[in-house]
Design an enzyme around this catalytic site. Structure first.
Site, PDB file in Angstrom:
ATOM      1  CD  GLN A 155      19.685  18.713  28.454  1.00 62.96           C
ATOM      2  OE1 GLN A 155      19.399  17.664  28.540  1.00 62.96           O
ATOM      3  NE2 GLN A 155      19.598  19.471  29.398  1.00 62.96           N
TER       4      GLN A 155
ATOM      5  CG  HIS B  24      17.765  24.932  27.527  1.00 66.54           C
ATOM      6  ND1 HIS B  24      18.734  23.954  27.917  1.00 66.54           N
ATOM      7  CD2 HIS B  24      18.145  24.686  25.905  1.00 66.54           C
ATOM      8  CE1 HIS B  24      19.508  23.219  27.268  1.00 66.54           C
ATOM      9  NE2 HIS B  24      19.169  23.568  25.860  1.00 66.54           N
TER      10      HIS B  24
ATOM     11  CG  ASP C  28      20.669  29.709  21.056  1.00 65.93           C
ATOM     12  OD1 ASP C  28      20.454  28.758  21.351  1.00 65.93           O
ATOM     13  OD2 ASP C  28      22.132  30.065  20.638  1.00 65.93           O
ATOM     14  CB  ILE C  29      25.232  32.585  22.252  1.00 66.36           C
ATOM     15  CG1 ILE C  29      26.305  33.689  22.073  1.00 66.36           C
ATOM     16  CG2 ILE C  29      25.709  31.251  21.787  1.00 66.36           C
ATOM     17  CD1 ILE C  29      27.332  33.180  23.086  1.00 66.36           C
TER      18      ILE C  29
ATOM     19  CG  ASN D  20      17.595  19.439  21.908  1.00 69.74           C
ATOM     20  OD1 ASN D  20      16.992  18.665  21.131  1.00 69.74           O
ATOM     21  ND2 ASN D  20      17.962  20.457  21.689  1.00 69.74           N
TER      22      ASN D  20
ATOM     23  CG  HIS E  15      16.153  25.300  21.701  1.00 77.91           C
ATOM     24  ND1 HIS E  15      17.191  25.968  21.282  1.00 77.91           N
ATOM     25  CD2 HIS E  15      16.499  24.405  22.527  1.00 77.91           C
ATOM     26  CE1 HIS E  15      18.236  25.090  21.845  1.00 77.91           C
ATOM     27  NE2 HIS E  15      17.792  24.393  22.611  1.00 77.91           N
TER      28      HIS E  15
HETATM   29  P1  5GP Z   1      20.678  22.429  23.700  1.00 76.13           P
HETATM   30  O1  5GP Z   1      21.585  21.697  22.584  1.00 76.13           O
HETATM   31  O2  5GP Z   1      21.368  22.130  25.046  1.00 76.13           O
HETATM   32  O3  5GP Z   1      19.256  22.029  23.814  1.00 76.13           O
HETATM   33  O4  5GP Z   1      20.955  24.067  23.454  1.00 76.13           O
HETATM   34  C1  5GP Z   1      21.847  24.669  23.948  1.00 76.13           C
HETATM   35  C2  5GP Z   1      22.045  26.184  23.297  1.00 76.13           C
HETATM   36  O5  5GP Z   1      22.189  27.275  24.163  1.00 76.13           O
HETATM   37  C3  5GP Z   1      22.408  26.228  22.054  1.00 76.13           C
HETATM   38  O6  5GP Z   1      21.684  26.518  20.985  1.00 76.13           O
HETATM   39  C4  5GP Z   1      23.424  27.174  22.044  1.00 76.13           C
HETATM   40  O7  5GP Z   1      23.826  28.113  21.102  1.00 76.13           O
HETATM   41  C5  5GP Z   1      23.075  28.106  23.324  1.00 76.13           C
HETATM   42  N1  5GP Z   1      24.353  28.641  24.182  1.00 76.13           N
HETATM   43  C6  5GP Z   1      25.250  27.881  24.667  1.00 76.13           C
HETATM   44  N2  5GP Z   1      26.031  28.688  25.533  1.00 76.13           N
HETATM   45  C7  5GP Z   1      25.404  29.858  25.438  1.00 76.13           C
HETATM   46  C8  5GP Z   1      25.785  31.351  26.030  1.00 76.13           C
HETATM   47  O8  5GP Z   1      26.646  31.510  26.627  1.00 76.13           O
HETATM   48  N3  5GP Z   1      24.543  32.237  25.729  1.00 76.13           N
HETATM   49  C9  5GP Z   1      23.463  32.135  24.961  1.00 76.13           C
HETATM   50  N4  5GP Z   1      22.800  32.954  25.019  1.00 76.13           N
HETATM   51  N5  5GP Z   1      23.312  30.629  24.509  1.00 76.13           N
HETATM   52  C10 5GP Z   1      24.131  29.784  24.680  1.00 76.13           C
END
Ligand code: 5GP
Length: 122
Positions: A98, A104, A33-34, A91, A106
């Site tokens: 989300q 995805h 994760d970034i 999420n 985590h």
């Molecule tokens: P969500 O809230 O959709 O479950 O989580 C999305 C996740 O994607 C977040 O933890 C966010 O930090 C990660 N993320 C968003 N953009 C990027 C990216 O460009 N590269 C990577 N490696 N992770 C990302």
């Protein structure tokens, strides 16, 4: 919701945006994760165009679902998290906040992760 192939994980799958890859097979890609929320924070995504968990569960065939979750397991094992423990989380939709509209999971680990979730709502 229709799948938007301009989402950031679709771009990562196509190699248009770089990622720090952890594991890949025919079903899934796993990468760091970034914005990590734990010492280890890895995302595992299916290769097909699924918006969220519900979309994946509804639309993907059994081999694809099984292959994806095997890939989550393999990723956690290859990260060395298996004996100590780890947490997986997905999420789905607005109330879960989300952010990226490509399904995805985590994987969090590398420390004591504390309580499952902080108490929310009533
Ligand atoms: P969500 O809230 O959709 O479950 O989580 C999305 C996740 O994607 C977040 O933890 C966010 O930090 C990660 N993320 C968003 N953009 C990027 C990216 O460009 N590269 C990577 N490696 N992770 C990302």
């Amino acid at each position: 919701m229709a799948y938007d192939d301009q989402n950031v994980f679709a771009k990562i799958l196509r190699g248009e945006i770089p990622c720090k890859k952890v594991y890949e097979d025919e079903f899934a890609l796993a990468f760091h994760d970034i914005n990590p929320m734990a010492p280890v924070h890895v995302l595992v995504i299916p290769k097909g165009p699924y918006v969220s968990f519900a979309d994946f569960a509804r639309e993907a065939d059994a081999e694809t679902v099984a292959g994806f979750f095997q890939a989550v397991n393999t990723t956690a094992r290859e990260l060395g998290l298996d004996p100590q423990g780890y947490r997986i989380l997905a999420n789905h939709g607005p109330t879960a906040r989300q952010e990226v509209q490509h399904f995805h999971v985590h994987i969090f680990g590398g420390t004591d992760l504390g309580p499952m979730i902080s108490r929310v709502g009533g």
